[in-house]
Design a protein around this motif. Structure first.
Motif, PDB file in Angstrom:
ATOM      1  N   GLN A 149      37.438  46.454  37.600  1.00  0.00           N
ATOM      2  CA  GLN A 149      36.840  45.042  37.423  1.00  0.00           C
ATOM      3  C   GLN A 149      37.578  44.074  37.727  1.00  0.00           C
ATOM      4  O   GLN A 149      36.914  43.113  38.553  1.00  0.00           O
ATOM      5  N   PRO A 150      38.934  43.965  37.691  1.00  0.00           N
ATOM      6  CA  PRO A 150      39.586  42.914  38.064  1.00  0.00           C
ATOM      7  C   PRO A 150      39.780  42.938  39.554  1.00  0.00           C
ATOM      8  O   PRO A 150      39.782  42.118  40.388  1.00  0.00           O
ATOM      9  N   SER A 152      37.379  44.028  41.676  1.00  0.00           N
ATOM     10  CA  SER A 152      35.927  43.512  41.955  1.00  0.00           C
ATOM     11  C   SER A 152      35.999  41.994  42.226  1.00  0.00           C
ATOM     12  O   SER A 152      35.124  41.386  43.056  1.00  0.00           O
ATOM     13  N   LYS A 153      36.778  41.266  41.493  1.00  0.00           N
ATOM     14  CA  LYS A 153      36.764  39.834  41.373  1.00  0.00           C
ATOM     15  C   LYS A 153      37.671  39.264  42.575  1.00  0.00           C
ATOM     16  O   LYS A 153      37.188  38.357  43.113  1.00  0.00           O
ATOM     17  N   THR A 154      38.721  39.833  42.944  1.00  0.00           N
ATOM     18  CA  THR A 154      39.458  39.583  44.109  1.00  0.00           C
ATOM     19  C   THR A 154      39.197  40.346  45.471  1.00  0.00           C
ATOM     20  O   THR A 154      39.369  39.640  46.402  1.00  0.00           O
ATOM     21  N   HIS A 155      38.353  41.533  45.331  1.00  0.00           N
ATOM     22  CA  HIS A 155      38.260  42.237  46.552  1.00  0.00           C
ATOM     23  C   HIS A 155      36.660  42.848  46.659  1.00  0.00           C
ATOM     24  O   HIS A 155      36.524  43.747  47.015  1.00  0.00           O
ATOM     25  N   GLY A 156      35.956  42.036  46.338  1.00  0.00           N
ATOM     26  CA  GLY A 156      34.502  42.331  46.084  1.00  0.00           C
ATOM     27  C   GLY A 156      33.681  42.995  47.292  1.00  0.00           C
ATOM     28  O   GLY A 156      33.079  43.551  47.286  1.00  0.00           O
ATOM     29  N   ASP A 157      34.322  42.255  48.491  1.00  0.00           N
ATOM     30  CA  ASP A 157      33.547  42.623  49.759  1.00  0.00           C
ATOM     31  C   ASP A 157      34.407  43.774  50.285  1.00  0.00           C
ATOM     32  O   ASP A 157      33.878  44.135  51.682  1.00  0.00           O
TER      33      ASP A 157
END
Length: 204
Positions: A149-150, A152-157
């Protein structure tokens, strides 16, 4: 379908003998919710959800034996009421069931000299078994909350993260399938009956 067994008088062990006789014919499972609790759930069309341990008030007049029984009953309820959620893959239900198992194992250690008998070691081993069966699913839930989850916020792409999440989803489904299979097993069904009988009418 349900059958309610109530001891009007006599030895509690006889009630469990009857329960075991019935359970040998059909796969009965222990239930602890009151009719009112179930009624409100049905009225509200509530899905199986996690339940935390309720408040437990121990009167200073209780004997050590009575105190252990009250604590153990509270733990057993927490384990049983979270069964449906575990079987549907609910993370919080699995977490709360594991907490109930840990609480009960800790209570047995804390009251070890009070609740000592030939059954204690076997009961502890069986509780450890089901705790371990739920472990892989819980580990993956923690991994998701603390890592995926963390990230996904910083490396979502990031394509690599997407690939990792797909692998995670597959692993989690497998772990929860194994956990549900253990909870639905005859072994676990019988363990709960053993624990309930030990708490209420054990040799200790």
């Amino acid at each position: 379908h349900e059958v309610e067994l109530e001891l009007m008088r006599g030895d509690p062990a006889e009630l469990f003998r009857l329960a075991r006789s019935l359970a040998a014919t059909v796969p009965l499972r222990l239930a602890v919710k009151t009719k009112a609790e179930r009624g409100y759930e049905l009225a509200g069309n509530a899905a199986p959800g996690a339940e935390k341990a309720g408040r437990l008030d121990l009167d200073g007049k209780l004997s050590c034996q009575e105190a252990f029984r009250a604590v153990a009953q509270s733990c057993l309820r927490q384990i049983i009421v979270n069964e449906p959620g575990v079987c549907t893959g609910d993370a919080q239900s699995l977490h709360q069931m594991r907490i109930g198992l840990r609480r009960l194992r800790a209570a047995i250690v804390a009251f070890e000299k009070i609740a000592t008998d030939a059954e204690q070691d076997r009961i502890r081993d069986e509780l450890k078994w089901i705790t371990n069966e739920l472990g892989p699913a819980r580990d993956l839930d923690v991994f998701e909350a603390d890592i995926l989850q963390p990230m996904s916020k910083t490396h979502g792409d990031d394509a690599r993260l997407a690939e990792a999440r797909r692998a995670f989803t597959t692993a989690r489904a497998k772990a929860y399938g194994a956990a549900a299979q253990s909870v639905r097993s005859d072994r676990f069904r019988n363990v709960l009956l053993d624990v309930a009988e030990w708490i209420e009418a054990g040799p200790w």
